[in-house]
Design a protein around this motif. Structure first.
Motif, short mmCIF file in Angstrom:
data_model
loop_
_atom_site.label_atom_id
_atom_site.label_comp_id
_atom_site.label_asym_id
_atom_site.label_seq_id
_atom_site.Cartn_x
_atom_site.Cartn_y
_atom_site.Cartn_z
N GLN A 4 0.83 -1.21 0.00
CA GLN A 4 0.00 0.00 0.00
C GLN A 4 0.86 1.25 0.00
O GLN A 4 0.56 2.23 -0.70
CB GLN A 4 -0.91 -0.02 1.24
N ILE A 5 1.95 1.20 0.77
CA ILE A 5 2.86 2.35 0.82
C ILE A 5 3.48 2.59 -0.55
O ILE A 5 3.58 3.73 -1.02
CB ILE A 5 3.96 2.10 1.89
N LYS A 6 3.88 1.47 -1.21
CA LYS A 6 4.49 1.60 -2.53
C LYS A 6 3.50 2.14 -3.56
O LYS A 6 3.85 2.92 -4.44
CB LYS A 6 5.04 0.25 -2.98
N VAL A 7 2.23 1.69 -3.44
CA VAL A 7 1.21 2.18 -4.37
C VAL A 7 0.96 3.66 -4.15
O VAL A 7 0.84 4.45 -5.10
CB VAL A 7 -0.10 1.37 -4.21
N ASP A 8 0.88 4.03 -2.86
CA ASP A 8 0.64 5.44 -2.54
C ASP A 8 1.78 6.33 -3.03
O ASP A 8 1.56 7.49 -3.41
CB ASP A 8 0.48 5.61 -1.02
N ASN A 9 3.00 5.77 -3.06
CA ASN A 9 4.16 6.55 -3.53
C ASN A 9 4.35 6.45 -5.03
O ASN A 9 5.27 7.07 -5.58
CB ASN A 9 5.44 6.06 -2.83
N GLY A 10 3.48 5.69 -5.67
CA GLY A 10 3.56 5.56 -7.12
C GLY A 10 4.65 4.64 -7.61
O GLY A 10 4.95 4.60 -8.79
N ARG A 11 5.21 3.86 -6.71
CA ARG A 11 6.29 2.96 -7.09
C ARG A 11 5.77 1.63 -7.67
O ARG A 11 6.48 0.93 -8.38
CB ARG A 11 7.19 2.68 -5.89
N VAL A 12 4.50 1.29 -7.31
CA VAL A 12 3.88 0.03 -7.79
C VAL A 12 2.48 0.34 -8.27
O VAL A 12 1.78 1.18 -7.68
CB VAL A 12 3.84 -1.02 -6.65
N ALA A 13 2.07 -0.36 -9.33
CA ALA A 13 0.72 -0.15 -9.87
C ALA A 13 -0.34 -0.64 -8.89
O ALA A 13 -0.12 -1.60 -8.13
CB ALA A 13 0.57 -0.88 -11.20
N ALA A 14 -1.49 0.04 -8.89
CA ALA A 14 -2.57 -0.31 -7.96
C ALA A 14 -3.11 -1.71 -8.21
O ALA A 14 -3.71 -2.33 -7.31
CB ALA A 14 -3.70 0.71 -8.08
N SER A 15 -2.89 -2.24 -9.42
CA SER A 15 -3.40 -3.58 -9.74
C SER A 15 -2.80 -4.66 -8.82
O SER A 15 -3.40 -5.70 -8.58
CB SER A 15 -3.10 -3.93 -11.19
N ALA A 16 -1.60 -4.39 -8.30
CA ALA A 16 -0.96 -5.34 -7.40
C ALA A 16 -1.78 -5.52 -6.12
O ALA A 16 -1.88 -6.62 -5.57
CB ALA A 16 0.46 -4.89 -7.05
N LEU A 17 -2.38 -4.40 -5.68
CA LEU A 17 -3.24 -4.48 -4.48
C LEU A 17 -4.49 -5.30 -4.75
O LEU A 17 -4.96 -6.03 -3.87
CB LEU A 17 -3.63 -3.07 -4.03
#
Length: 421
Positions: free
Chosen positions: A171-184
Motif C-alpha cells: 500500500q505504501i508503494k502504491v501510494d508513492n507511485g512505485r507500484v501499480a494499484a493492480s498489485a493491491l
C-alpha cells in the motif's frame, strides 16, 4: 512414522474439553447403540420362547353348561346306578371346574429350534459389537477430519497474516507511485479467496460435528486430541463377517428343525374335572370327580406344507452362503488395498513434510525478492499458495492414515478403544 503422526494430531490448537474415552462411553449409552441392545434382547426372548415349548402347559378352567336334556356329568359304566333314590350324575345344568395339561416328552424339532435361537442370539451380540466398532470408527474418522480442517484453517490464517503484512508494505508503494494499484487488487483477491476457503471449511466442520453429535449426543466445539497405541491385528481374519456366518449356521439349524417336524412326536397329557349339578331323577345335589392321564404318539404321514418349508429353508441357506462368499471376496480385496495403501500414505506424509520445509524456505526467498521488486505479485502469491497446499496435503494424508486404520480395525474386529485414547 507413527510418532510423527501422533505429534501432528496432538497439536497445541487442540484444546477440547472432551476426550476420546468420553465419546466412546457416550456412544454406548446413546440411542444408536441402545437400538442394537434391543435386537439382542429380542434374540434372548426368542430363545426363551423356543425353550418354553419344552415345559408343560397347564390350564385351569371353570364352565357352566345348560343342556336341553339331562346329560351325564361323567362317563357312567352300564348298570352302576341300581338304586333310583340315589342321585344320578345327570343334570340339565352342569358346572365344571378343573385343570388340564400337556407336555412334550419327545419333540426333536423343539430342541433344534432352541439351538437355533441360541445361535441367533450369538449373531445379534456379534452384530452389536461390529456396529459399535463401525460407529467408533466413524467418530474417530470424523474427528480426524476435524483436526485436518482445523490444521488447514490454521495454515490459511498464517497465510492471511502474511498477506496482510505484505499488503501494508504494498500500500505504501502504491501510494508513492512505485507500484501499480493492480498489485493491491491481486492481494485483495487472494485474501478474499482465503475467506471463502475458511467459510467452506466451517461448513464441512459443521457436518462432521453433526455426525459425532448424532452418535454420541456430544456437540464438539473443537476436535478432540487423539493418541494411538498398537498396530492392526489381522489374526481374527475377516471377523466383521462373523454375524453373517453365524446366521447361516442358524439357517442350517432351521432346515434341520423343519425336517424333524416330520419325526414322530411323543406327548403326555392329562386332565382333572370336578362337576356339580342337580340330579334329574330326584333333584338332589350331586358332584363327581373325573380325571385322566396318558401318552400320545403323533406320527405325521402327509404334511405337504412341511416339505415346502424345508425347501424354503434350504434356499435361505444357499442364498446366505452365496452372499457371504460375495462379501468375503469384496472385503478381502478391500482389506488388501487398505493394507497396501498404509505404507504409501506413510511415505506421502514424509514427502509432504519435506516439501513443506522446502516451500517455506522458497517463500521466504520469494518475500524478499517481491519486496525488492524482483518478483511479480502473481509469482509471489504462488509461493504463498504452495505452502498452504502442501500443509493441507500433509494433514489430509495424516487423516487418511487414521481412517484407513479405522477401516481395517472394523474389518478385523480390533478393539478401537484400546487403539485410540
Amino acid at each position: 512414522m507413527l510418532k510423527k503422526l501422533l505429534i501432528v494430531f496432538s497439536l497445541p490448537f487442540i484444546l477440547s474439553a472432551h476426550s476420546m474415552p468420553e465419546l466412546f462411553d457416550a456412544l454406548k449409552s446413546h440411542s444408536q447403540t441402545k437400538s442394537d441392545e434391543m435386537v439382542v434382547k429380542k434374540a434372548e426372548i426368542y430363545e426363551d420362547l423356543a425353550a418354553a415349548k419344552l415345559y408343560p402347559k397347564i390350564n385351569l378352567f371353570v364352565s357352566h353348561d345348560y343342556y336341553t336334556t339331562p346329560t351325564n356329568m361323567l362317563p357312567v359304566p352300564p348298570n352302576t346306578v341300581k338304586d333310583p333314590n340315589v342321585a344320578q350324575p345327570f343334570s340339565d345344568n352342569i358346572t365344571r371346574e378343573g385343570a388340564a395339561f400337556t407336555m412334550p416328552l419327545f419333540v426333536k424339532s423343539i430342541f433344534t429350534m432352541v439351538d437355533k435361537a441360541n445361535v441367533m442370539q450369538k449373531s445379534a451380540k456379534v452384530k452389536k459389537y461390529i456396529n459399535l466398532l463401525e460407529n467408533e470408527a466413524v467418530i474417530v474418522g470424523s474427528n480426524a477430519n476435524l483436526i485436518y480442517l482445523e490444521a488447514v484453517q490454521k495454515s490459511l490464517n498464517a497465510k492471511e497474516k502474511s498477506l496482510q503484512e505484505t499488503k501494508k508494505t504494498l500500500q505504501i508503494k502504491v501510494d508513492n507511485g512505485r507500484v501499480a494499484a493492480s498489485a493491491l487488487y491481486k492481494i485483495n483477491d487472494s485474501l478474499n479467496q482465503i475467506s471463502i476457503n475458511k467459510n467452506n471449511i466451517d461448513l464441512q466442520k459443521k457436518k462432521l460435528i453433526s455426525i459425532i453429535d448424532s452418535l454420541t449426543g456430544i456437540k464438539l466445539e473443537v476436535p478432540v486430541s487423539m493418541k494411538f497405541n498398537g498396530n492392526i491385528d489381522s489374526s481374527k481374519g475377516l471377523f466383521s463377517l462373523e454375524p453373517f456366518r453365524v446366521k447361516i449356521a442358524a439357517d442350517k439349524l432351521n432346515v434341520k428343525a423343519e425336517k424333524e417336524k416330520l419325526y414322530p412326536a411323543l406327548f403326555a397329557q392329562g386332565s382333572y374335572t370336578f362337576s356339580q349339578g342337580t340330579a334329574y331323577n330326584n333333584d338332589k345335589s350331586v358332584n363327581e370327580e373325573y380325571g385322566n392321564i396318558g401318552v400320545v404318539l403323533n406320527i405325521p404321514l402327509l404334511q405337504m406344507d412341511n416339505y415346502s418349508e424345508i425347501s424354503l429353508a434350504k434356499i435361505e441357506v444357499k442364498s446366505g452362503e452365496v452372499e457371504l462368499s460375495k462379501m468375503t471376496d469384496e472385503l478381502q480385496s478391500k482389506a488388501q488395498m487398505l493394507e497396501e495403501s498404509l505404507p504409501l500414505l506413510d511415505n506421502s506424509v514424509k514427502l509432504y513434510m519435506q516439501s513443506i520445509e522446502d516451500k517455506k524456505q522458497l517463500l521466504e526467498i520469494a518475500k524478499l525478492n517481491f519486496k525488492n521488486a524482483r518478483l511479480s505479485t502473481e509469482e509471489y502469491l504462488r509461493y504463498e499458495d504452495d505452502v498452504v497446499s502442501a500443509e493441507a496435503e500433509l494433514y489430509k494424508a495424516n487423516s487418511e492414515v487414521i481412517q484407513t486404520k479405522m477401516q481395517l480395525a472394523v474389518i478385523y474386529a480390533n478393539n478401537i478403544e484400546e487403539m485410540v485414547k
